[in-house]
Scaffold this motif. Structure first.
Motif, PDB file in Angstrom:
ATOM      1  N   GLU A  78      54.901  20.041  97.873  1.00 38.07           N
ATOM      2  CA  GLU A  78      55.169  20.806  96.649  1.00 38.07           C
ATOM      3  C   GLU A  78      55.961  19.955  95.652  1.00 38.07           C
ATOM      4  O   GLU A  78      55.697  19.994  94.455  1.00 38.07           O
ATOM      5  CB  GLU A  78      55.943  22.085  96.971  1.00 38.07           C
ATOM      6  CG  GLU A  78      55.131  23.121  97.704  1.00 38.07           C
ATOM      7  CD  GLU A  78      55.976  24.287  98.209  1.00 38.07           C
ATOM      8  OE1 GLU A  78      55.463  25.416  98.175  1.00 38.07           O
ATOM      9  OE2 GLU A  78      57.130  24.073  98.631  1.00 38.07           O
ATOM     10  N   ARG A  79      56.915  19.179  96.137  1.00 36.32           N
ATOM     11  CA  ARG A  79      57.678  18.293  95.258  1.00 36.32           C
ATOM     12  C   ARG A  79      56.756  17.272  94.612  1.00 36.32           C
ATOM     13  O   ARG A  79      56.875  16.971  93.424  1.00 36.32           O
ATOM     14  CB  ARG A  79      58.774  17.571  96.038  1.00 36.32           C
ATOM     15  CG  ARG A  79      59.895  18.464  96.469  1.00 36.32           C
ATOM     16  CD  ARG A  79      60.922  17.695  97.265  1.00 36.32           C
ATOM     17  NE  ARG A  79      61.887  18.604  97.833  1.00 36.32           N
ATOM     18  CZ  ARG A  79      62.661  18.307  98.849  1.00 36.32           C
ATOM     19  NH1 ARG A  79      62.596  17.115  99.422  1.00 36.32           N
ATOM     20  NH2 ARG A  79      63.522  19.182  99.312  1.00 36.32           N
ATOM     21  N   GLY A  80      55.828  16.725  95.407  1.00 32.72           N
ATOM     22  CA  GLY A  80      54.891  15.741  94.880  1.00 32.72           C
ATOM     23  C   GLY A  80      54.026  16.298  93.772  1.00 32.72           C
ATOM     24  O   GLY A  80      53.742  15.610  92.793  1.00 32.72           O
ATOM     25  N   ARG A  81      53.607  17.549  93.923  1.00 33.76           N
ATOM     26  CA  ARG A  81      52.773  18.172  92.877  1.00 33.76           C
ATOM     27  C   ARG A  81      53.564  18.406  91.591  1.00 33.76           C
ATOM     28  O   ARG A  81      52.991  18.460  90.516  1.00 33.76           O
ATOM     29  CB  ARG A  81      52.186  19.482  93.385  1.00 33.76           C
ATOM     30  CG  ARG A  81      51.034  19.287  94.349  1.00 33.76           C
ATOM     31  CD  ARG A  81      50.292  20.574  94.618  1.00 33.76           C
ATOM     32  NE  ARG A  81      51.104  21.575  95.285  1.00 33.76           N
ATOM     33  CZ  ARG A  81      51.272  21.673  96.601  1.00 33.76           C
ATOM     34  NH1 ARG A  81      50.686  20.799  97.398  1.00 33.76           N
ATOM     35  NH2 ARG A  81      52.015  22.607  97.134  1.00 33.76           N
ATOM     36  N   ARG A  82      54.874  18.559  91.704  1.00 31.12           N
ATOM     37  CA  ARG A  82      55.698  18.799  90.518  1.00 31.12           C
ATOM     38  C   ARG A  82      56.245  17.526  89.891  1.00 31.12           C
ATOM     39  O   ARG A  82      56.837  17.585  88.822  1.00 31.12           O
ATOM     40  CB  ARG A  82      56.871  19.710  90.874  1.00 31.12           C
ATOM     41  CG  ARG A  82      56.425  21.098  91.247  1.00 31.12           C
ATOM     42  CD  ARG A  82      57.602  21.966  91.536  1.00 31.12           C
ATOM     43  NE  ARG A  82      57.172  23.278  91.990  1.00 31.12           N
ATOM     44  CZ  ARG A  82      57.917  24.348  91.891  1.00 31.12           C
ATOM     45  NH1 ARG A  82      59.115  24.278  91.383  1.00 31.12           N
ATOM     46  NH2 ARG A  82      57.471  25.499  92.322  1.00 31.12           N
TER      47      ARG A  82
END
Length: 117
Positions: A78-82
């Motif tokens: 999720e961090r990577g997508r943001r």
């Protein structure tokens, strides 16, 4: 050895690079920049913001706010997508700059280095 940078990488490094603090690209508080060399050629690659103690304090405060907020509860994916620049299937501006300043010339895709002899 001749190192050839893709036009998009050349355009990227031709622009002065800022600091990424609190989700935004910002100039150093002092306004100072410095030239960083291309390790593959020894020639200047880009001008980057020169962080000082004030910039570090701003970054630490922003990181603490993010950690105390929802960021620490996100999964790594999720961090990577943001993360800035992700989602288009190409490296972000941050990863492009890091990769290039570490001496890896590429055309914007991690799997296709651009080095000719």
């Amino acid at each position: 050895m001749t190192v050839t940078l893709d036009k998009s990488v050349e355009d990227f490094v031709a622009t002065s690079r800022q600091l990424f603090i609190d989700g935004r690209w910002v100039d150093a508080a002092s306004g100072k920049t410095f030239a960083t060399p291309n390790p593959a050629t020894g020639r200047p690659l880009a001008h980057v913001a020169e962080a000082d103690a004030e910039d570090v304090e701003r970054a630490v405060r922003a990181a603490r706010r993010a950690f105390d907020g929802p960021w620490s509860r996100l999964t790594p994916s999720e961090r990577g997508r943001r993360a800035p620049g992700n989602g288009q299937g190409r490296p972000s501006a941050v990863s492009t700059q890091l990769n290039t300043t570490n001496g890896v010339a590429h055309d914007g895709w991690w799997t296709r280095p651009v080095v000719t002899r």
